[in-house]
Scaffold this active site. Structure first.
Site, PDB file in Angstrom:
ATOM      1  N   CYS A 295       0.941  -1.308   0.049  1.00 44.93           N
ATOM      2  CA  CYS A 295      -0.022   0.049  -0.073  1.00 44.93           C
ATOM      3  C   CYS A 295       0.795   1.392   0.138  1.00 44.93           C
ATOM      4  CB  CYS A 295      -0.898   0.026   1.246  1.00 44.93           C
ATOM      5  SG  CYS A 295      -2.166  -1.207   0.939  1.00 44.93           S
TER       6      CYS A 295
ATOM      7  N   ASP B 298       2.944   2.472   2.424  1.00 43.52           N
ATOM      8  CA  ASP B 298       3.089   3.244   3.582  1.00 43.52           C
ATOM      9  C   ASP B 298       3.453   1.867   4.609  1.00 43.52           C
ATOM     10  OD1 ASP B 298       3.369   5.784   3.335  1.00 43.52           O
ATOM     11  OD2 ASP B 298       1.520   6.005   3.176  1.00 43.52           O
TER      12      ASP B 298
ATOM     13  N   CYS C  31       6.936   8.300   2.499  1.00 42.73           N
ATOM     14  CA  CYS C  31       7.331   9.325   2.272  1.00 42.73           C
ATOM     15  C   CYS C  31       7.940  10.300   3.434  1.00 42.73           C
ATOM     16  CB  CYS C  31       6.271  10.411   1.430  1.00 42.73           C
ATOM     17  SG  CYS C  31       4.703  10.577   2.574  1.00 42.73           S
TER      18      CYS C  31
ATOM     19  N   CYS D 201      -0.472   9.977   6.824  1.00 39.76           N
ATOM     20  CA  CYS D 201       0.700   9.502   7.436  1.00 39.76           C
ATOM     21  C   CYS D 201       0.542   9.830   9.086  1.00 39.76           C
ATOM     22  CB  CYS D 201       1.735  10.465   7.063  1.00 39.76           C
ATOM     23  SG  CYS D 201       2.202  10.325   5.298  1.00 39.76           S
TER      24      CYS D 201
END
Ligand code: FES
Length: 286
Positions: free
Chosen positions: A35, A37, A61, A105
């Site tokens: 996915c 992350d 990221c 995130c």
């Protein structure tokens, strides 16, 4: 290029507490490489039951690295009970904000913390598992998690839900169901006082009118613009003239006039008064 705060850049370029604690008291692993992350959080308690050390390993990221690193700093010194109250908003706020498209995130950080606390309570036995009905198969997001991000962040559009937990960002097959969850969760909220006053047919004072305009912008207009990376600010109200400024992507958009007429003015006429006219602040400055 994302518009990151200095704090996000600092935590990305100089991440604190990278790694893994060997004899950790709590271990939380969430996300998946498939996915895009993934995050593993480990923590160790001191003799008084406070988190004395926390480390992370992440695949993702700049926002994922910064969010994970900040999380380890945030929870140091906390008891388990205090740490269990940390929200994704706390993580994003500590960073001075994240681009909305990157809010997932901060949600991943909060999920890893919950998984690590759960693992601690089970004496190291329990691993993170999806609970309840999976709504988004592409990203493995459950109904419970979607409800939670909507409630905690007051989300009103499917695009926002995608930004906060990725649900809906793949094949799109779950978007209809997400829409229904948003309607249900938002429908549970009590009406704000000014809207309630209008619903009862009370005449508005000038102050109430300005409050209602602001409330309509916050609840009906801004969420729609944010889905496209834009924003809006109320500048002034002069009689029936409402002066606003479009921000972000909306400020440079060739369709700004249509947005002003079909979204901003239409919503303000629907929720406040049908004699309102909307003008853009920059036109007045010309
Ligand atoms: S099932 Fe949610 S995006 Fe595919």
């Amino acid at each position: 290029m994302w518009d990151y705060t200095d704090k996000v850049k600092d935590y990305f370029f100089n991440p604190r507490n990278v790694g893994e604690i060997e004899d950790a008291d709590g271990v939380g692993e969430v996300g998946s490489l498939a996915c895009g992350d993934a995050l593993k959080l480990t923590f160790k308690l001191d003799e008084k039951g406070r988190i004395k050390e926390a480390k992370f390993k992440t695949f993702g990221c700049a926002s994922a690295i910064a969010s994970s690193s900040v999380l380890t700093e945030l929870i140091k010194g906390m008891t388990i009970e205090e740490a269990s109250k940390v929200t994704n908003k706390d993580i994003a706020d500590y960073l001075g904000g994240l681009p909305e498209q990157k809010m997932h995130c901060s949600v991943m950080g909060r999920e890893a913390l919950e998984a690590a606390i759960e693992n601690y309570h089970s004496g190291g036995k329990k691993k993170h598992q999806l609970e309840g009905k999976v709504v988004c198969v592409c990203f493995g997001v459950t109904e419970k998690e979607i409800e939670r991000v909507i409630r905690e962040n007051d989300l009103t559009a499917v695009e926002q839900v995608t930004n906060y937990c990725k649900a809906g960002g793949g094949c799109g097959g779950c978007r209809g169901e997400i829409e229904k969850i948003i309607e249900r969760v938002q429908g549970e909220k009590p009406k704000a006082p000014v809207i309630a006053a209008v619903a009862k047919g009370h005449k508005l004072t000038n102050i109430q009118k300005i409050q209602l305009i602001q409330q309509t912008i916050n609840e009906q207009i801004r969420p729609a613009l944010r889905g496209d990376g834009g924003n809006i600010e109320l500048i002034d109200v002069e009689g029936s003239k409402v002066i606003v400024a479009l921000r972000g992507m909306c400020a440079q958009c060739a369709m700004a006039n249509i947005t002003m007429r079909d979204l901003v003015e239409a919503k303000l006429r629907e929720f406040v008064s049908d004699d309102l006219n909307v003008e853009e602040a920059k036109d007045l400055a010309d």
